[in-house]
Write an enzyme that holds these catalytic residues in place. Structure first.
Site, PDB file in Angstrom:
ATOM      1  N   PHE A 185      69.057 -28.819  57.635  1.00 14.35           N
ATOM      2  CA  PHE A 185      68.556 -27.564  56.783  1.00 14.35           C
ATOM      3  C   PHE A 185      68.731 -28.066  55.413  1.00 14.35           C
ATOM      4  O   PHE A 185      69.858 -27.865  55.062  1.00 14.35           O
ATOM      5  CB  PHE A 185      69.022 -26.199  57.301  1.00 14.35           C
ATOM      6  CG  PHE A 185      68.287 -25.391  56.228  1.00 14.35           C
ATOM      7  CD1 PHE A 185      66.910 -24.902  56.889  1.00 14.35           C
ATOM      8  CD2 PHE A 185      68.772 -24.745  55.260  1.00 14.35           C
ATOM      9  CE1 PHE A 185      66.466 -23.875  55.733  1.00 14.35           C
ATOM     10  CE2 PHE A 185      68.412 -23.757  54.407  1.00 14.35           C
ATOM     11  CZ  PHE A 185      66.825 -23.553  54.727  1.00 14.35           C
ATOM     12  N   ASP A 215      75.333 -32.046  51.194  1.00 15.59           N
ATOM     13  CA  ASP A 215      74.676 -30.783  51.016  1.00 15.59           C
ATOM     14  C   ASP A 215      75.833 -29.985  51.410  1.00 15.59           C
ATOM     15  O   ASP A 215      76.063 -29.452  52.489  1.00 15.59           O
ATOM     16  CB  ASP A 215      73.402 -30.604  51.784  1.00 15.59           C
ATOM     17  CG  ASP A 215      72.946 -29.220  51.612  1.00 15.59           C
ATOM     18  OD1 ASP A 215      73.654 -28.458  51.016  1.00 15.59           O
ATOM     19  OD2 ASP A 215      71.710 -29.185  51.850  1.00 15.59           O
ATOM     20  N   LYS A 258      75.010 -21.089  46.605  1.00 17.62           N
ATOM     21  CA  LYS A 258      75.257 -20.068  47.492  1.00 17.62           C
ATOM     22  C   LYS A 258      76.609 -19.340  46.809  1.00 17.62           C
ATOM     23  O   LYS A 258      76.189 -18.583  45.831  1.00 17.62           O
ATOM     24  CB  LYS A 258      75.629 -20.178  49.070  1.00 17.62           C
ATOM     25  CG  LYS A 258      74.256 -20.622  49.407  1.00 17.62           C
ATOM     26  CD  LYS A 258      74.285 -20.336  51.287  1.00 17.62           C
ATOM     27  CE  LYS A 258      72.813 -20.228  51.656  1.00 17.62           C
ATOM     28  NZ  LYS A 258      72.355 -21.544  52.333  1.00 17.62           N
TER      29      LYS A 258
HETATM   30  C1  LIG Z   1      70.808 -22.162  52.221  1.00 22.44           C
HETATM   31  C2  LIG Z   1      70.976 -23.653  52.136  1.00 22.44           C
HETATM   32  C3  LIG Z   1      70.143 -24.434  51.395  1.00 22.44           C
HETATM   33  C4  LIG Z   1      69.063 -23.641  50.683  1.00 22.44           C
HETATM   34  O1  LIG Z   1      69.592 -22.989  49.688  1.00 22.44           O
HETATM   35  P1  LIG Z   1      68.499 -21.868  48.809  1.00 22.44           P
HETATM   36  O2  LIG Z   1      69.290 -21.229  47.758  1.00 22.44           O
HETATM   37  O3  LIG Z   1      68.137 -20.768  50.051  1.00 22.44           O
HETATM   38  O4  LIG Z   1      67.425 -22.563  48.368  1.00 22.44           O
HETATM   39  C5  LIG Z   1      70.223 -25.820  51.446  1.00 22.44           C
HETATM   40  N1  LIG Z   1      71.174 -26.456  52.429  1.00 22.44           N
HETATM   41  C6  LIG Z   1      72.041 -25.673  52.970  1.00 22.44           C
HETATM   42  C7  LIG Z   1      73.033 -26.498  53.968  1.00 22.44           C
HETATM   43  C8  LIG Z   1      72.109 -24.363  53.030  1.00 22.44           C
HETATM   44  O5  LIG Z   1      72.668 -23.550  53.694  1.00 22.44           O
END
Ligand SMILES: *Cc1c(COP(=O)(O)O)cnc(C)c1O
Length: 402
Positions: free
Chosen positions: A140, A225, A254
């Site tokens: 994700f 990520d 985040k």
């Molecule tokens: C939440 C998340 C994203 C996307 O972030 P957004 O601010 O919602 O675009 C990407 N990668 C990971 C691992 C995430 O948890």
């Protein structure tokens, strides 16, 4: 208005791209939130780890309010006095050389991909338009077209094609698959150190380190990520530190925004992020002074309140405690720091009904995929508060045992 009235309005006028629990929050402080009918809940999700510092942290709110009286947006056409300081403080805290600021996580992932492609053409000598980025199954990384182009989740992709080319997908937690997938045209390996949305999947010990070594050997960038796992959630500043290495590129978001203002960033070396020249990439709100002032304070709070250490300590305690619950529904309890998943057996009737029952006793959690309940409270949480949550979790498993 009451809960059901707000829900009716939302359902009528808001697009239905979420399936939220039926709790309408109107106030929050620390680990607690209150709904419009005056009920109080413990937030055990933290907005998917965007609220690691707790809701409405007084220091972060103060920084936000103070910045509101100075300047909120300049665009990068001009300079402002917050962005340089955030960039410097982030580099000092993380050991990277350079930062590129964006707003959402998905944008920062896109930025990291663009970075790796440009690096691939300019530094590695990949022929124009041939660059490949390798990602993992069940990843994700956000919701943009490029990012869902390498998703393996049909729900995220259906009816959204055509997709962007240049991506290869390999199984997660499979070192050999990476070795085999790499070609001379591979620019980067993009991976979540722990796959949170996929159901809190923790790879075998050594996987991350080994894949990093393979990337090094093949002159491929390792992009972590760390949007959800970073900034303390797993009990280290970055999850990759559990295996003692620093990714070439780290993506954060985040909780960089301290739970109140969106900001994301790509961190890397001068050699890698240095590929960008003026005009090649940007964002109107990226690096805006309001976001930067908030992020600076958000980072200070993580440091001053020792949230990384607290996540490690409370996480160890809570995972152990959760494993004492005897329920025929539980298949597995796993996690790192305060990123915890309770996987249910297929016969358990899905995680959603457990989350709804937990909500009814004052604990807000969210299922991830069908069978996993995610527990991810703000990192400021204390032992007694975890005990309070535990009693409710145990109560719900007892209640739903039959
Ligand atoms: C939440 C998340 C994203 C996307 O972030 P957004 O601010 O919602 O675009 C990407 N990668 C990971 C691992 C995430 O948890």
């Amino acid at each position: 208005m009451h809960t059901k009235n707000y829900i009716a309005v939302e359902d009528k006028y808001g697009a239905h791209n979420y399936h939220p629990l039926d709790v309408v929050i109107t106030k929050a402080k620390g680990i607690w939130v209150w709904d419009v009918d005056g009920r109080k809940y413990l937030d055990f999700l933290s907005a998917y780890s965007a609220v690691n510092q707790g809701h409405c942290h007084p220091r972060i709110i103060k920084a936000l309010k103070s910045q509101l009286d100075h300047v909120t947006l300049t665009s990068r056409a001009f300079r402002n006095d917050q962005w340089p300081m955030l960039a410097k403080e982030l580099c000092q805290m993380t050991g990277y050389d350079m930062v590129l600021p964006m707003n959402s996580g998905a944008e920062a992932v896109e930025t990291a991909i663009k970075t790796s492609r440009k690096w691939g053409y300019q530094k590695k000598g990949i022929p124009q338009d041939q660059a490949e980025v390798i990602a993992c199954e069940n990843n994700f990384h956000g919701r943009t077209i490029a990012v869902i182009s390498f998703s393996t989740e049909p729900l995220y992709r259906r009816d959204f094609g055509p997709f962007a080319p240049g991506f290869k997908i390999i199984p997660f937690n499979d070192v050999e698959a990476l070795e085999k997938a790499i070609t001379p045209n591979t620019a980067a390996f993009l991976v979540e150190p722990y796959q949170a949305e996929a159901g809190i999947l923790i790879p075998a010990e050594g996987y991350l380190k080994r894949t990093k070594e393979i990337c090094e050997k093949n002159n491929v960038l390792f992009i972590a990520d760390e949007i959800q796992t970073g900034l303390g959630r797993t009990g280290k500043l970055f999850a990759c530190e559990h295996e003692g290495f620093k990714p070439d590129v780290a993506v954060i978001g985040k909780s960089l925004g301290g739970g109140c203002y969106p900001i994301s960033a790509v961190l890397s070396t001068n050699e890698i992020l240095g590929v960008f020249k003026p005009g090649e990439h940007g964002s109107t709100f990226g690096g805006n002074p309001l976001a930067c002032a908030v992020a600076r304070e958000a980072l200070c709070v993580i440091k001053d309140e020792k949230l990384v250490q607290n996540a490690a300590k409370q996480g160890r305690y809570f995972i152990k405690k959760l494993r004492t619950i005897k329920s025929k529904h539980i298949k597995d309890v796993r996690g790192k720091g305060l990123l915890i998943g309770v996987e249910l057996k297929p016969e358990a009737g899905g995680a959603r009904r457990f989350c709804e029952a937990l909500k009814d006793v004052g604990l807000l959690c969210k299922e991830t995929h069908e069978q996993v309940i995610r527990f991810a409270p703000p990192l400021i949480i204390k032992k007694e508060e975890l005990d309070w949550a535990f009693d409710r979790i145990k109560e719900v498993f007892n209640k739903l045992e039959n």
